[in-house]
Design an enzyme around this catalytic site. Structure first.
Site, PDB file in Angstrom:
ATOM      1  N   ASP A  11    -113.537 -21.019  16.705  1.00  0.00           N
ATOM      2  CA  ASP A  11    -114.018 -22.393  16.580  1.00  0.00           C
ATOM      3  C   ASP A  11    -112.833 -23.302  16.866  1.00  0.00           C
ATOM      4  O   ASP A  11    -111.816 -23.241  16.156  1.00  0.00           O
ATOM      5  CB  ASP A  11    -114.540 -22.661  15.164  1.00  0.00           C
ATOM      6  CG  ASP A  11    -115.855 -21.952  14.896  1.00  0.00           C
ATOM      7  OD1 ASP A  11    -116.571 -21.640  15.856  1.00  0.00           O
ATOM      8  OD2 ASP A  11    -116.162 -21.711  13.719  1.00  0.00           O
ATOM      9  N   ASP A 130    -128.200 -22.763  15.089  1.00  0.00           N
ATOM     10  CA  ASP A 130    -127.638 -23.017  13.764  1.00  0.00           C
ATOM     11  C   ASP A 130    -128.805 -23.229  12.809  1.00  0.00           C
ATOM     12  O   ASP A 130    -129.560 -24.202  12.944  1.00  0.00           O
ATOM     13  CB  ASP A 130    -126.729 -24.251  13.787  1.00  0.00           C
ATOM     14  CG  ASP A 130    -125.479 -24.025  14.627  1.00  0.00           C
ATOM     15  OD1 ASP A 130    -125.098 -22.850  14.807  1.00  0.00           O
ATOM     16  OD2 ASP A 130    -124.889 -25.006  15.110  1.00  0.00           O
TER      17      ASP A 130
END
Length: 258
Positions: A11, A130
């Site tokens: 990330d 998500d």
């Protein structure tokens, strides 16, 4: 039987690898290229690079960072964040990426998934989902999860199960499924969510969010029926190595590449 894959996830925010809990409280986890080189030597099967603020900030993925990582490693490499056009995908593939991960753009314009898979092949197109548990569902009924976009900031009203089936029908080659409720908690993957999606589609599902120990990887594969697991914290901070994880899984009779 296909071997199960272990995929470290980078990330990236402001050019640095970060990791948080439930998508917030980010802390530094090092340089992207240095991390990538480490995982290349540590028997990782693939690597995922997610520019986690690109969609929210309405900008393109950090192409230079992605190119630097791609040039440094020999692993299959997936990049996501801020990808919204065919030209975005073409630029990333030219920079050395093997796959792209699409989330926000897919929700805003589902036809983009079909266009991308037709142009570059379904094997190139990963749709990231998500997922967050709906707090208002009836406990006597089946659990429901909602799709979020913009780095987990924006609810969409879409049901995760139905959305997963939709993107499969549009030509997605894989689903990267992240539990927002479990992300960064190290409490284990959301097994029920993972199993539900894995059983609901015929394309590979990558489980993401919650890995804290090696047993969690095993549970995601066996109980969650995932084809691959994504992990960050446990590898970034060297609590475990990918090599060690594979040795553990081999002893548990899980087929991995080693």
């Amino acid at each position: 039987m296909l071997t199960k894959r272990i995929i470290p996830c980078l990330d990236v925010k402001d050019g640095r690898v970060v990791k948080g809990v439930n998508f917030v409280n980010l802390r530094d986890a090092g340089d992207p290229v240095e991390n990538a080189l480490f995982y290349d030597k540590d028997l990782a099967d693939e690597l995922v690079f997610l520019d986690i603020t690109a969609s929210f900030e309405k900008r393109k993925t950090m192409l230079d960072v992605a190119r630097s990582v791609a040039e440094a490693i020999f692993l299959p490499f997936t990049v996501g964040g801020g990808i919204g056009t065919i030209e975005d995908i073409r630029s990333l593939l030219k920079a050395g990426c093997d796959k792209v991960s699409i989330n926000t753009a897919a929700v805003k314009r589902p036809a983009f998934v079909k266009e991308a898979s037709r142009r570059f092949g379904s094997q190139c197109v990963v749709v990231a989902i998500d997922a967050k548990l709906c707090t208002k569902y009836d406990v006597r009924s089946t659990k429901k999860w909602e799709v979020y976009v913009n780095g987990g900031r924006t609810p969409t009203g879409l049901d995760v199960i139905e959305w997963a089936k939709t993107v499969e029908s549009l030509g997605a080659g894989e689903i990267l499924l992240t539990s927002m409720d479990y992300d960064g908690t190290k409490a284990g993957y959301d097994i029920e969510l993972t199993r539900t999606i894995s059983e609901g589609v015929n394309i590979p599902v990558i489980a993401s969010g919650g890995a804290g120990k090696l047993e969690h990887l095993y549970e995601a594969f066996i109980r969650g029926k995932a084809d691959a697991v994504l992990a960050a914290s446990i590898f970034h901070y060297r609590e475990y190595t990918v090599r060690g994880a594979k040795e553990y899984l081999c002893k548990k009779k899980v087929q991995v590449r080693i």
